[in-house]
Design an enzyme around this catalytic site. Structure first.
Site, short mmCIF file in Angstrom:
data_model
loop_
_atom_site.label_atom_id
_atom_site.label_comp_id
_atom_site.label_asym_id
_atom_site.label_seq_id
_atom_site.Cartn_x
_atom_site.Cartn_y
_atom_site.Cartn_z
N ALA A 60 0.84 -1.20 0.00
CA ALA A 60 0.00 0.00 0.00
C ALA A 60 0.87 1.24 0.00
CB ALA A 60 -0.89 -0.01 1.23
N GLY A 99 0.61 -5.08 0.98
CA GLY A 99 -0.53 -5.15 0.06
C GLY A 99 -0.17 -5.85 -1.24
N GLU A 102 -0.59 -9.34 -0.56
CA GLU A 102 -2.02 -9.62 -0.42
C GLU A 102 -2.66 -9.77 -1.80
OE1 GLU A 102 -2.50 -6.31 2.34
OE2 GLU A 102 -3.27 -7.71 3.83
N GLU A 122 4.17 -4.89 7.42
CA GLU A 122 3.25 -3.92 8.04
C GLU A 122 3.56 -3.69 9.51
OE1 GLU A 122 2.40 -6.14 5.82
OE2 GLU A 122 0.74 -5.46 4.57
C1 LIG Z 1 -8.17 4.71 10.47
C2 LIG Z 1 -7.77 5.27 9.16
C3 LIG Z 1 -7.82 4.24 8.10
C4 LIG Z 1 -7.16 4.76 6.84
C5 LIG Z 1 -6.80 3.61 6.00
C6 LIG Z 1 -6.00 3.97 4.82
C7 LIG Z 1 -5.21 2.84 4.21
C8 LIG Z 1 -5.99 1.60 4.02
C9 LIG Z 1 -5.16 0.50 3.47
C10 LIG Z 1 -5.74 -0.79 3.91
C11 LIG Z 1 -5.11 -1.94 3.29
C12 LIG Z 1 -3.84 -2.37 3.95
C13 LIG Z 1 -2.89 -2.89 2.92
C14 LIG Z 1 -1.58 -3.42 3.43
O1 LIG Z 1 -1.78 -4.49 4.29
C15 LIG Z 1 -0.79 -2.34 4.09
C16 LIG Z 1 0.54 -2.18 3.44
O2 LIG Z 1 0.86 -2.70 2.40
S1 LIG Z 1 1.59 -1.14 4.24
C17 LIG Z 1 3.04 -1.16 3.25
C18 LIG Z 1 3.86 -2.37 3.48
N1 LIG Z 1 5.08 -2.26 2.74
C19 LIG Z 1 6.20 -1.82 3.26
O3 LIG Z 1 6.29 -1.48 4.41
C20 LIG Z 1 7.38 -1.76 2.32
C21 LIG Z 1 8.08 -0.49 2.49
N2 LIG Z 1 9.18 -0.34 1.55
C22 LIG Z 1 10.34 -0.97 1.68
O4 LIG Z 1 10.57 -1.80 2.54
C23 LIG Z 1 11.41 -0.59 0.71
O5 LIG Z 1 11.08 0.66 0.19
C24 LIG Z 1 11.59 -1.58 -0.45
C25 LIG Z 1 10.30 -1.84 -1.18
C26 LIG Z 1 12.16 -2.90 0.07
C27 LIG Z 1 12.60 -0.98 -1.47
O6 LIG Z 1 13.76 -0.61 -0.78
P1 LIG Z 1 14.87 0.30 -1.51
O7 LIG Z 1 15.15 -0.27 -2.82
O8 LIG Z 1 15.98 0.46 -0.53
O9 LIG Z 1 14.16 1.71 -1.77
P2 LIG Z 1 13.66 2.79 -0.70
O10 LIG Z 1 13.27 2.16 0.57
O11 LIG Z 1 14.64 3.90 -0.68
O12 LIG Z 1 12.30 3.28 -1.39
C28 LIG Z 1 12.33 4.02 -2.61
C29 LIG Z 1 11.28 5.11 -2.52
O13 LIG Z 1 10.00 4.48 -2.47
C30 LIG Z 1 9.27 4.94 -1.32
N3 LIG Z 1 8.44 3.82 -0.86
C31 LIG Z 1 8.82 2.56 -0.64
N4 LIG Z 1 7.77 1.83 -0.27
C32 LIG Z 1 6.72 2.65 -0.25
C33 LIG Z 1 5.34 2.46 0.05
N5 LIG Z 1 4.85 1.26 0.39
N6 LIG Z 1 4.53 3.53 -0.03
C34 LIG Z 1 5.00 4.74 -0.39
N7 LIG Z 1 6.30 4.98 -0.71
C35 LIG Z 1 7.13 3.94 -0.64
C36 LIG Z 1 10.34 5.32 -0.32
O14 LIG Z 1 9.83 6.22 0.60
C37 LIG Z 1 11.40 5.92 -1.22
O15 LIG Z 1 11.02 7.22 -1.57
P3 LIG Z 1 11.68 8.49 -0.86
O16 LIG Z 1 11.20 8.46 0.57
O17 LIG Z 1 13.16 8.29 -0.95
O18 LIG Z 1 11.14 9.61 -1.62
#
Ligand SMILES: CCCCCCCCCCCCC[C@H](O)CC(=O)SCCNC(=O)CCNC(=O)[C@H](O)C(C)(C)COP(=O)(O)OP(=O)(O)OC[C@H]1O[C@@H](n2cnc3c(N)ncnc32)[C@H](O)[C@@H]1OP(=O)(O)O
Ligand SMILES: NC(=O)c1ccc[n+]([C@@H]2O[C@H](COP(=O)([O-])OP(=O)(O)OC[C@H]3O[C@@H](n4cnc5c(N)ncnc54)[C@H](O)[C@@H]3O)[C@@H](O)[C@H]2O)c1
Length: 720
Positions: A60, A99, A102, A122
């Site tokens: 997400a 996500g 998922e 997450e």
């Molecule tokens: C009560 C209020 C309710 C409101 C609800 C609203 C939401 C509802 C959603 C419900 C559904 C839930 C779905 C799901 O279960 C939830 C999720 O998926 S949460 C996300 C889980 N994923 C992560 O935590 C992964 C995070 N990312 C990483 O671990 C790493 O980025 C990577 C993918 C392994 C890649 O690593 P690297 O190659 O080293 O690159 P960077 O880390 O430097 O990332 C590059 C760049 O991308 C940005 N970024 C990475 N992941 C995300 C992301 N998931 N969302 C947004 N942006 C992301 C990162 O910030 C970097 O950008 P920069 O910050 O440098 O500009």
């Protein structure tokens, strides 16, 4: 955001949202439209979901979490994928996280390249997989594996995921071509058996034992952290409730976590850590416009505690290291200790014997500094002594080639002072590792008034290569970490003479969330370190610190730590410090009557009547001087932003990430309250300069409404 195309009878939905294919609103909409179109099209017989660029999907879009949910929900998109009568294949490369996983679990099949990784990170954001992940993962793999993956957030490499049953196949060669072949092979087969919502939970008969064991581990590992506990409860509900009821339960728990302050702190941490990598110097030079010096060979001077750890960091990632000591005996001892550390890593299965042999073959031990003539980068780690360090840098200036980057691991001395011993101050930069250097993730890189952008780029890049989290700061005495931590040490010692005992202080701070309290930290890093620093500063000012010293530099001074040092109680390494340990180098801290008596006797000698010190007072007197100093550090531009300070505290001092770091914590408490308490202590303890309130804090505290942390720096120049 999602490109739709067909190849024969196969529809391909290619997610295209660089850099990491986060499932932003347009991606969800694109997937939703794409699957509807494929289902409607009678010529389509199978569907492939694949990611463009470096990864399948990182999950997400975390940036959307603060905003009202718009567009199709991920679970709705997933439901459409699962309900398709045409087989849907997820073709995975790079990472398939949160996500993203998922979505893959809603597909009927999952294939991946060998280098791919899957996971549910997450929990590290303080939430749980909220689009059916907690309900579907234990239907594809054993419930114990699901609990482990979801409560730790660990990434699982593709071969392991295949073993777990999460993947159906690992493919070699071009992923799309292989996915097309796979899709053709399943075309026309019934999809019903592949719909996870219809499957039972695997290992449900062992649910109670598995849950209890996982819960015990989680509570032991991560005291005070809510998300892993709630994650386990959500997975448990998968085994206890029908699928649709489980989904509702997951949603309730997800919403609870999403609105918690721990989740806010962890989301802040996610972006803060990445922002720290985007360094910028006052000159305008930055990570974006500066290239590092290529580093192929390295040198380390001093094979003591830190030199050994630094050498290990470099050797682990294949840098050859010339290790220099002042005499053969100390050199042999240093090499022996490095070998022991590697052997320990082999014993703990963190590396192979072969890898250890390779690392050891890359060390060239010597007592001759001339051997450093051709290295690209050298890190000095000799005793914390200005004259000695200047002497070493004077020699390096003569010995090293002009392009070499000259680094110092000093923990306090201004880089300006060390660099001034050379004719090339632009090449001199601080690389402040934390003990144990091969374990602690923080690298505090320090620039002087002359350090070149290229030298900065080189050490920031080096940090990444050796697996550290690097933060760039401007030089001053103690930099950011030690400058803030120093005040905690001072205040802890003052509380000891007023009435507290080491175990009280540590308990309060451990209950607050710190992994170990400040007195145990002092034992861990060595009581002699602080002693050396204090006495070095005094010597430079022509002052002798004795057991009678009550004031130093016009401030209240507590001699208790000096008395401990004089007793040879240097901390864990000598088996005794503020605590007693089972052996020199031991880990089990035990209260020691000798220390209790020493403290009580000291109070009596100082004429101080001991009093009970409350939990609130201990917490405030440990945290607030550091926070106040943090604001001064921002005022002076020593740290570029509050986020950098918090990153330093997570990785340098294990400040609980789910509490956001000292600066984030201050913002949560409320800056006006923090300011008011600092003023209160300043009135009570006027002879401790760390209680003089920071001007930036005062300005922020008096703003008409709370200023978001991202805007604090705009107040640093204001005249308010
Ligand atoms: C009560 C209020 C309710 C409101 C609800 C609203 C939401 C509802 C959603 C419900 C559904 C839930 C779905 C799901 O279960 C939830 C999720 O998926 S949460 C996300 C889980 N994923 C992560 O935590 C992964 C995070 N990312 C990483 O671990 C790493 O980025 C990577 C993918 C392994 C890649 O690593 P690297 O190659 O080293 O690159 P960077 O880390 O430097 O990332 C590059 C760049 O991308 C940005 N970024 C990475 N992941 C995300 C992301 N998931 N969302 C947004 N942006 C992301 C990162 O910030 C970097 O950008 P920069 O910050 O440098 O500009
Ligand atoms: N120990 C910590 O917790 C810690 C943490 C961060 C930074 N530091 C800093 O790292 C540096 C080293 O600290 P340490 O704890 O490793 O000290 P240490 O006493 O364990 O090791 C210093 C080593 O330097 C060697 N040395 C002294 N003069 C030398 C010379 N002329 N040539 C070659 N070697 C020489 C000594 O023989 C000794 O082995 C200091 O600047 C210290 O402030 C220490």
């Amino acid at each position: 955001m999602v490109d739709y195309r067909t190849q024969g009878q196969i529809a391909i939905l290619e997610v295209n949202n660089p850099p990491v294919n986060a499932l932003s609103i347009h991606v969800r909409k694109g997937l939703d439209d794409g699957i509807s179109r494929a289902v409607r099209d009678p010529s389509v017989k199978a569907v492939i979901v694949i990611g463009k660029g470096r990864t399948f999907s990182s999950g997400a879009d975390i940036k959307e979490f603060n905003k009202p949910q718009e567009g199709p929900r991920l679970t709705m998109v997933g439901k459409k994928l699962e309900e398709s009568d045409k087989p849907v294949v997820a073709a995975i490369h790079g990472t398939c996280l949160g996500g993203g996983l998922e979505i893959a679990l809603f597909c009927h099949y999952r294939i991946a390249v060998k280098s791919a990784r899957v996971g549910f990170p997450e929990v590290l954001l303080g939430i749980l997989p909220g689009a059916a992940g907690t309900q579907r993962l234990p239907r594809v793999t054993d419930v114990a594996v699901a609990m482990e993956m979801i409560s730790t957030g660990k990434h699982v490499p593709a071969p392991k995921a295949l073993e777990y049953g999460i993947l159906d196949k690992i493919v070699q060669g071009d992923l799309l071509e292989e996915a097309v072949k796979f899709a053709k092979s399943v075309m026309g087969k019934p999809v019903q058996p592949c719909r996870l919502s219809d499957q039972p939970v695997k290992g449900a008969d062992r649910l109670v034992q598995v849950f209890d064991a996982a819960m015990r581990q989680v509570k032991q590992r991560q005291r005070g952290f809510m998300a892993p506990v709630v994650c386990l409860k959500a997975v448990r509900s998968a085994a206890e409730l029908p699928y649709n009821e489980g989904l509702l339960r997951e949603n309730t728990l997800f919403t609870e976590l999403m609105s918690s302050s721990q989740c806010a702190a962890l989301r802040y941490a996610f972006f803060a850590e990445r922002a720290a990598q985007r360094w910028q110097l006052p000159s305008g030079a930055s990570a974006a416009n500066t290239k590092p010096v290529p580093v192929k060979s390295t040198g380390v001077i001093g094979a003591g505690t830190m030199g050994q750890g630094i050498a290990i960091c470099l050797l682990r990632v294949d840098y050859p290291v010339i290790l220099v000591e002042q005499n053969q005996k100390l050199l042999d001892k240093g090499v022996e200790m490095i070998q022991l550390a590697f052997k320990d890593a082999v014993r703990r299965k963190l590396m192979t014997e072969d890898a250890m042999r390779h690392c050891m073959s890359n060390i060239s031990p010597t007592v001759d500094m001339q051997q450093l003539a051709n290295v690209d980068l050298v890190i000095e780690a000799v005793y914390e002594n200005v004259a000695l360090k200047q002497d070493i840098f004077r020699k390096l200036d003569v010995i090293c080639k002009p392009s070499a980057v000259l680094c110092t691991n000093t923990s306090t001395i201004s880089i300006d002072i060390i660099a001034s011993a050379t004719k090339r101050p632009g090449s001199v930069v601080g690389t402040h590792f934390f003990a144990p250097a091969h374990i602690m993730r923080l690298l505090e890189n320090v620039y002087s008034k002359d350090t070149s952008a290229q030298a900065v780029a080189t050490v920031m890049d080096l940090g990444k290569k050796i697996g550290k989290v690097s933060v760039l700061v401007k030089t001053c005495h103690g930099f950011v970490a030690n400058r803030m931590f120093h005040h905690q040490g001072q205040e802890a010692a003052l509380m000891l003479e007023e009435g507290a005992l080491p175990e009280h202080i540590d308990k309060v701070m451990e209950d607050f969330g710190m992994s170990i309290g400040p007195m145990k930290v002092s034992d861990l890093s060595g009581v002699d370190i602080g002693w050396r620093i204090r006495h070095e500063v005094a010597k430079m000012e022509g002052v002798e610190l004795t057991s009678q010293t009550r004031f130093f530099r016009g401030e209240r001074y507590c001699t208790l730590p000096d008395k401990l040092y004089e007793l040879g109680r240097l901390g864990r390494k000598t088996g005794k410090g503020w605590y007693r340990y089972e052996k020199p180098g031991g880990r089990v801290a035990m209260v020691d009557d000798e220390v209790t008596n020493l403290i009580k006797k000291h109070s009596a000698e100082m004429g101080i009547e001991r009093r009970g010190i409350s939990t609130q007072e201990i917490q405030e007197r440990i945290l607030y001087p550091a926070i106040n100093e943090g604001f001064r550090i921002l005022e002076e531009g020593v740290a570029a932003k509050p986020e950098d300070i918090d990153v330093i505290w997570w990785y340098g001092f294990s400040f609980p990430r789910y509490m956001g770091g000292p600066m984030f914590h201050a913002s949560q408490v409320g800056l006006s309250k923090v300011y008011e308490r600092i003023c209160y202590y300043h009135q009570n303890f006027p002879y401790s300069s760390h209680w003089v309130p920071s001007d930036l804090l005062r300005k922020l505290a008096s703003a008409p409404s709370p200023v978001p942390i991202s805007q604090w720096m705009s107040y640093s120049q204001s005249k308010l």
